[in-house]
Design an enzyme around this catalytic site. Structure first.
Site, short mmCIF file in Angstrom:
data_model
loop_
_atom_site.label_atom_id
_atom_site.label_comp_id
_atom_site.label_asym_id
_atom_site.label_seq_id
_atom_site.Cartn_x
_atom_site.Cartn_y
_atom_site.Cartn_z
CE1 TYR A 12 -4.35 0.49 -0.39
CE2 TYR A 12 -4.09 2.50 0.90
CZ TYR A 12 -4.76 1.77 0.15
OH TYR A 12 -5.86 2.06 -0.03
N GLY A 14 2.96 3.96 -3.08
CA GLY A 14 2.56 4.70 -4.00
C GLY A 14 1.65 3.91 -5.11
CG LEU A 15 3.39 1.53 -8.14
CD1 LEU A 15 4.07 0.50 -8.77
CD2 LEU A 15 2.52 2.24 -9.32
CE LYS A 122 9.69 -2.42 -11.22
NZ LYS A 122 8.77 -1.45 -10.36
CB SER A 188 9.44 0.46 -2.43
OG SER A 188 9.30 0.54 -1.30
CD GLU A 192 11.08 -2.58 -7.21
OE1 GLU A 192 11.10 -3.80 -7.64
OE2 GLU A 192 10.01 -2.12 -7.01
CG HIS A 196 17.77 -1.10 -13.01
ND1 HIS A 196 17.71 -2.27 -13.34
CD2 HIS A 196 16.44 -0.95 -12.19
CE1 HIS A 196 16.64 -2.92 -13.32
NE2 HIS A 196 15.82 -2.29 -12.68
C1 IKT Z 1 10.90 0.12 -14.05
O1 IKT Z 1 10.86 0.15 -12.92
O2 IKT Z 1 11.84 -0.66 -14.47
C2 IKT Z 1 10.60 1.09 -14.86
C3 IKT Z 1 9.38 1.79 -14.38
C4 IKT Z 1 8.87 2.48 -15.61
C5 IKT Z 1 7.50 2.82 -15.61
C6 IKT Z 1 7.07 3.25 -16.80
C7 IKT Z 1 5.75 4.29 -16.79
C8 IKT Z 1 5.73 4.72 -18.23
C9 IKT Z 1 4.78 5.88 -18.39
O3 IKT Z 1 3.98 6.08 -17.51
O4 IKT Z 1 4.95 6.72 -19.38
C10 IKT Z 1 9.56 2.90 -13.33
C11 IKT Z 1 10.77 3.90 -13.60
N1 IKT Z 1 9.99 2.11 -12.14
#
Ligand code: IKT
EC number: 2.6.1.121
Length: 329
Positions: A12, A14-15, A122, A188, A192, A196
């Protein structure tokens, strides 16, 4: 007509909160359960998304909802023990550590619950872990759809569709632009993303304090530029028979200080036609759509598709490149 789909949300942040707000405007789905790392809440007649958000902002967990919240040490397990009548769950959880989502899937498998799970995972290596659970998911009567966010998810499905014009797919290039007003709304997800960056790992990013994340973002002017990401679009398109994973590339820019997208999100699919021509299809997302809309919308659409599969007795694991999401009215 399909009966109302009873949905649970795990996570619960942001997403998860965005998914709850989205569910509040859907007629075909109802939010009946939610859990985060410190508690859970459920009600068979429906949960109040705004009240849950208040419990999170005031006390740090949906478990502190004054009417239906329950603080818990192992909230997912505790929620499943309540035998909540949820048809499916959206796992809106950060995959931190990288083995977390597979461990959540195992919790569902051993609980005896039957239904549909969708994730917005992802990393390629995280999907590989989930794929090993295929026989267990099938035996447990669970229909699991993986990679159901924006990417992998919406853009992967678009690539699979675009590939149909070609006899050979030469490359799939996914480029995203994400704009968020402040990074704290997606603590979070931003970690993530940091994982990267050159010199970082999932473990290192996970261990960063909020102050360390802020310092890093101060150095980059709030921008995270991500290139050649380890991204599951590659394995999902390979498994769906579209092209080898080495032909898929993913990267983009996240602006953590501006809700405007720094660039338009798009997927470019280049291939050769049966006439010997080389061409590129481009699918571009609207700049006004948010990451929340582009992740949660497809996740719920795939959940609906998964429910149809489950009702037909199809159990096991599928991906966003193999199924069409269904529109949720
Ligand atoms: C990721 O987490 O690997 C990428 C994710 C990308 C989301 C794309 C949304 C595209 C849009 O709304 O136009 C994010 C950066 N975590």
């Amino acid at each position: 007509m399909m009966a109302t789909i009873r949905v649970g949300l795990l996570g619960y942040g942001g997403l998860g909160q965005a998914a709850a707000r989205m569910l509040a405007v859907k007629k075909q789905m109802i939010l009946v359960a939610a859990a985060d790392s410190k508690g859970y809440a459920y009600h068979p007649e429906g949960l109040d998304a705004a009240r849950l958000s208040l419990a999170v902002s005031r006390h740090g967990s949906v478990g502190y909802d004054p009417a239906v919240g329950v603080p818990a040490d192992a909230p997912i397990q505790a929620l499943l023990e309540q035998q909540v009548p949820a048809d499916g769950y959206f796992l809106a959880l950060p995959n931190l550590p990288n083995t977390f989502m597979a461990s959540v899937a195992r919790t569902f498998i051993t609980s005896g619950w039957r239904g549909v799970l969708v994730d917005a995972i992802k990393r390629t290596s995280a999907v590989e872990q989930l794929l090993t659970l295929a026989p267990d998911l099938q035996r447990a009567g669970i229909t699991y759809v993986t990679g159901c966010g924006a990417t992998p998810g919406l853009l992967t499905a678009a690539a699979a569709l675009a590939a149909q014009s070609f006899s050979e797919v030469l490359s799939v290039q996914i480029t995203f632009g994400v704009g968020i007003a402040n990074w704290e709304a997606y603590r979070s997800t931003v970690r993530e993303d940091i994982a990267h960056l050159e010199g970082y790992s999932v473990e290192r990013a996970r261990a960063m304090s909020d102050a360390q994340v802020s310092e890093l973002l101060d150095r980059t002017g709030g921008l995270l530029t991500l290139e050649k990401m380890e991204h599951a679009d590659d394995i999902l398109l390979e498994l769906a028979g579209i092209c080898g994973r080495e032909r898929v590339s993913v990267g983009g820019v996240v602006d953590t200080r501006n809700p405007q997208k720094p660039l338009s999100t798009n997927v470019r699919v280049t291939g050769r036609t049966f006439e010997g021509k080389t061409s590129t299809h481009t699918f571009t997302l609207g700049d006004e759509t948010s990451m929340a809309a582009n992740v949660c919308g497809p996740a719920l659409g795939y959940l609906k598709a998964g429910i149809e599969m489950h009702r037909r007795g199809h159990h096991g694991i599928w991906s966003s490149a193999e199924l069409m999401p269904r529109f949720v009215g």
